[in-house]
Write a protein that holds these residues in place. Structure first.
Motif, PDB file in Angstrom:
ATOM      1  N   GLN A   1       0.878   4.565  -2.977  1.00 21.95           N
ATOM      2  CA  GLN A   1       0.351   5.366  -2.878  1.00 21.95           C
ATOM      3  C   GLN A   1       1.955   6.479  -2.940  1.00 21.95           C
ATOM      4  OE1 GLN A   1      -0.584   5.571   1.374  1.00 21.95           O
ATOM      5  NE2 GLN A   1      -2.905   4.986   1.201  1.00 21.95           N
TER       6      GLN A   1
ATOM      7  N   THR B   1       0.827  -1.427   0.082  1.00 18.60           N
ATOM      8  CA  THR B   1      -0.297   0.066  -0.310  1.00 18.60           C
ATOM      9  C   THR B   1       1.271   1.206  -0.016  1.00 18.60           C
ATOM     10  OG1 THR B   1      -1.836  -0.940   1.090  1.00 18.60           O
ATOM     11  CG2 THR B   1      -2.154   0.944   1.356  1.00 18.60           C
ATOM     12  N   CYS B   2       1.727   1.033   1.249  1.00 19.89           N
ATOM     13  CA  CYS B   2       2.659   1.787   0.544  1.00 19.89           C
ATOM     14  C   CYS B   2       3.673   2.336  -0.392  1.00 19.89           C
ATOM     15  CB  CYS B   2       3.612   2.360   2.022  1.00 19.89           C
ATOM     16  SG  CYS B   2       2.922   2.190   3.178  1.00 19.89           S
TER      17      CYS B   2
END
Length: 238
Positions: free
Chosen positions: A220, A216-217
């Motif tokens: 993003q 997820t990081c």
């Protein structure tokens, strides 16, 4: 000082004399015990022998009998020659209580023995060429000691019954303890297996969460950088 030393020497002399007397008494007692047969204290003794008597020979056998005991001896010629032999018994005083007789079988009983060694003699001197195989049966019975022994056995059986009951109670308690221990081990095994499963679940879940967070990081960061990405034009406006 001189009087004290004399008293000390006198006491030492008495002590040495007492030690010597004690050693002699112990040695005398041990010698007497060594002379006593191993079966002396038994209430009853029975012995069966088969002996071979050579032609023209005589053999004597000795049996110890306690005072007051009943002595019994019998003999029979098993095989050899004419099937007969001489048989005689001497009491502890050396008196012939059973004279020699040439026969196939014979016996002798002394109801109340004076105590000592009996001599049982088998004579084959009248047979010049044939040896004899003879069976000798001897019993020594102390009826008063046998009654005492029976009472002791009866008391021992009662004690054994109490002992058996106690052992049964102890065995039941031990079985119960073993059951509790087995139950505890089963619970311990189940708890340990649950602990391992929880540990494996937590580790797997944690690693999965970390991987998801990292992905997820990364996504993003990628899109945020795309927002600030500026394209430079190759042609300038005039």
């Amino acid at each position: 000082m001189g009087l004290t030393w004399q008293r000390l020497r006198f006491n030492l002399l008495i002590l040495v004399i007492a030690l010597i007397a004690s050693c002699q008494l112990i040695a005398f007692t041990s010698a007497q015990e060594a002379q006593q047969p191993w079966y002396e204290n038994l209430p009853a003794v029975a012995m069966d022998y088969k002996v071979h008597i050579d032609a023209g020979k005589e053999d004597c056998y000795h049996q110890y009998v306690q005072a007051g005991a009943t002595f019994y001896v019998s003999f029979s010629v098993v095989r050899g020659g004419d099937g007969m032999a001489g048989f005689a018994v001497r009491n502890p005083a050396g008196t012939i209580v059973k004279p020699y007789q040439w026969q196939a079988t014979a016996d002798y009983t002394d109801q109340v023995s004076p105590g000592g060694y009996y001599s049982v003699c088998i004579d084959n001197q009248f047979s010049r060429f044939a040896g004899k195989l003879v069976n000798i049966y001897i019993t020594v019975v102390k009826y008063d000691a046998w009654d005492k022994y029976a009472k002791e056995i009866e008391a021992l059986q009662l004690n054994m019954q109490n002992f058996t009951n106690t052992i049964g109670t102890v065995e039941r308690n031990i079985n119960e303890i073993l059951g509790y221990q087995a139950h505890s081990r089963h619970r311990e095994s189940r708890d340990y297996a649950l602990l391992l499963d929880n540990n494996s679940y937590i580790q797997t879940f944690s690693i999965s969460q970390i991987i998801v967070i990292l992905i997820t990081c990364s996504i993003q960061v990628f899109f945020v950088r795309k927002l600030f990405d500026v394209r430079s034009s190759s042609k300038s406006r005039i």
